[in-house]
Design a protein around this motif. Structure first.
Motif, mmCIF file in Angstrom:
data_model
loop_
_atom_site.group_PDB
_atom_site.id
_atom_site.type_symbol
_atom_site.label_atom_id
_atom_site.label_comp_id
_atom_site.label_asym_id
_atom_site.label_seq_id
_atom_site.Cartn_x
_atom_site.Cartn_y
_atom_site.Cartn_z
ATOM 1 N N HIS A 4 0.833 -1.198 0.000
ATOM 2 C CA HIS A 4 0.000 0.000 0.000
ATOM 3 C C HIS A 4 0.866 1.246 0.000
ATOM 4 C CE1 HIS A 4 -3.127 -2.790 0.929
ATOM 5 N NE2 HIS A 4 -2.717 -2.991 2.158
ATOM 6 N N PRO A 5 0.445 2.306 -0.705
ATOM 7 C CA PRO A 5 1.185 3.570 -0.628
ATOM 8 C C PRO A 5 1.214 4.098 0.812
ATOM 9 C CG PRO A 5 -0.311 3.582 -2.488
ATOM 10 C CD PRO A 5 -0.639 2.359 -1.671
ATOM 11 N N ASP A 6 2.254 4.836 1.138
ATOM 12 C CA ASP A 6 2.398 5.423 2.468
ATOM 13 C C ASP A 6 1.579 6.692 2.634
ATOM 14 O OD1 ASP A 6 4.275 3.531 3.453
ATOM 15 O OD2 ASP A 6 5.831 4.529 2.289
ATOM 16 N N ARG A 7 1.291 7.367 1.529
ATOM 17 C CA ARG A 7 0.527 8.616 1.627
ATOM 18 C C ARG A 7 -0.224 8.900 0.330
ATOM 19 N NH1 ARG A 7 6.033 11.758 1.701
ATOM 20 N NH2 ARG A 7 6.116 10.487 3.538
ATOM 21 N N TYR A 8 -1.274 9.658 0.495
ATOM 22 C CA TYR A 8 -2.098 10.112 -0.625
ATOM 23 C C TYR A 8 -2.414 11.583 -0.423
ATOM 24 C CZ TYR A 8 -3.502 5.306 -1.934
ATOM 25 O OH TYR A 8 -3.529 3.996 -2.336
ATOM 26 N N THR A 9 -2.832 12.229 -1.499
ATOM 27 C CA THR A 9 -3.435 13.553 -1.402
ATOM 28 C C THR A 9 -4.928 13.363 -1.631
ATOM 29 O OG1 THR A 9 -1.454 14.653 -2.210
ATOM 30 C CG2 THR A 9 -3.523 15.889 -2.351
ATOM 31 N N VAL A 10 -5.721 13.765 -0.648
ATOM 32 C CA VAL A 10 -7.175 13.677 -0.732
ATOM 33 C C VAL A 10 -7.709 15.080 -0.996
ATOM 34 C CG1 VAL A 10 -9.300 13.156 0.535
ATOM 35 C CG2 VAL A 10 -7.289 11.689 0.806
ATOM 36 N N VAL A 11 -8.576 15.194 -1.983
ATOM 37 C CA VAL A 11 -9.187 16.471 -2.343
ATOM 38 C C VAL A 11 -10.674 16.393 -2.038
ATOM 39 C CG1 VAL A 11 -9.644 18.073 -4.236
ATOM 40 C CG2 VAL A 11 -7.474 16.865 -4.138
ATOM 41 N N VAL A 34 -2.537 12.769 3.453
ATOM 42 C CA VAL A 34 -2.810 11.792 4.505
ATOM 43 C C VAL A 34 -1.757 10.692 4.437
ATOM 44 C CG1 VAL A 34 -5.269 12.296 4.684
ATOM 45 C CG2 VAL A 34 -4.513 10.591 3.040
ATOM 46 N N GLU A 35 -1.327 10.228 5.608
ATOM 47 C CA GLU A 35 -0.296 9.197 5.691
ATOM 48 C C GLU A 35 -0.864 7.946 6.345
ATOM 49 O OE1 GLU A 35 3.573 10.284 6.781
ATOM 50 O OE2 GLU A 35 3.428 12.254 5.862
ATOM 51 N N ALA A 36 -0.333 6.803 5.943
ATOM 52 C CA ALA A 36 -0.780 5.514 6.462
ATOM 53 C C ALA A 36 -0.584 5.458 7.973
ATOM 54 C CB ALA A 36 -0.023 4.387 5.798
ATOM 55 N N THR A 37 -1.589 4.936 8.677
ATOM 56 C CA THR A 37 -1.496 4.764 10.128
ATOM 57 C C THR A 37 -1.000 3.367 10.486
ATOM 58 O OG1 THR A 37 -3.746 3.927 10.361
ATOM 59 C CG2 THR A 37 -3.451 6.335 10.495
ATOM 60 N N GLY A 38 -1.007 2.458 9.516
ATOM 61 C CA GLY A 38 -0.651 1.072 9.787
ATOM 62 C C GLY A 38 -1.836 0.243 10.239
ATOM 63 N N GLU A 39 -3.000 0.854 10.342
ATOM 64 C CA GLU A 39 -4.217 0.168 10.768
ATOM 65 C C GLU A 39 -5.135 -0.041 9.573
ATOM 66 O OE1 GLU A 39 -5.972 2.731 13.654
ATOM 67 O OE2 GLU A 39 -4.357 2.473 15.080
ATOM 68 N N PHE A 45 -10.118 -1.475 4.409
ATOM 69 C CA PHE A 45 -9.027 -0.855 3.665
ATOM 70 C C PHE A 45 -8.116 -0.096 4.627
ATOM 71 C CE2 PHE A 45 -12.455 -1.178 0.490
ATOM 72 C CZ PHE A 45 -11.801 -2.035 -0.389
ATOM 73 N N PRO A 46 -6.871 0.178 4.186
ATOM 74 C CA PRO A 46 -5.926 0.882 5.057
ATOM 75 C C PRO A 46 -6.439 2.266 5.461
ATOM 76 C CG PRO A 46 -4.803 -0.029 3.138
ATOM 77 C CD PRO A 46 -6.277 -0.192 2.903
ATOM 78 N N ARG A 47 -6.099 2.643 6.691
ATOM 79 C CA ARG A 47 -6.495 3.946 7.237
ATOM 80 C C ARG A 47 -5.344 4.937 7.054
ATOM 81 N NH1 ARG A 47 -8.912 3.417 12.796
ATOM 82 N NH2 ARG A 47 -10.710 2.928 11.531
ATOM 83 N N TYR A 48 -5.706 6.162 6.694
ATOM 84 C CA TYR A 48 -4.759 7.253 6.486
ATOM 85 C C TYR A 48 -5.244 8.468 7.267
ATOM 86 C CZ TYR A 48 -3.005 4.474 2.597
ATOM 87 O OH TYR A 48 -2.468 3.462 1.845
ATOM 88 N N GLU A 49 -4.295 9.279 7.766
ATOM 89 C CA GLU A 49 -4.649 10.485 8.511
ATOM 90 C C GLU A 49 -3.685 11.605 8.173
ATOM 91 O OE1 GLU A 49 -4.596 9.847 12.705
ATOM 92 O OE2 GLU A 49 -6.114 8.276 12.633
#
Length: 90
Positions: A4-11, A34-39, A45-49
């Motif tokens: 999974h990617p470590d980060r995304y840009t959410v618009v 947003v960056e991966a939380t590891g959860e 699906f993976p959580r990002y914050e």
């Protein structure tokens, strides 16, 4: 190894309609890195914050499955989209 990617840009954009009542998205109202939380989220699906946004993102389709903004549900009439492919840390 996690694929999974470590980060995304959410618009965040408003969901609008054109003169024929077809849906279209307006100009971005807000963006967040947003960056991966590891959860894994409740959606499976993976959580990002980051930047006040919490999102669960399907890494295969890049669909935002669940999102909160500043601890609240996404405002009515807004949509969340991922820009780009996501990034892995070097």
């Amino acid at each position: 190894m996690n694929a999974h990617p470590d980060r995304y840009t959410v618009v965040l954009r408003p969901q609008l309609t054109d003169e024929d009542n077809r849906p279209r998205h307006g100009a971005p109202l807000r963006s967040a890195t947003v960056e991966a939380t590891g959860e894994m989220g409740v959606s499976g699906f993976p959580r990002y914050e980051g930047d006040g946004v919490q999102a669960e993102i399907d890494p295969e389709t890049r669909a935002v499955e669940k999102v909160t903004v500043d601890g609240q549900e996404l405002p009515y009439g807004w949509v969340a989209q991922v820009m780009g492919r996501g990034r892995r840390r070097a």
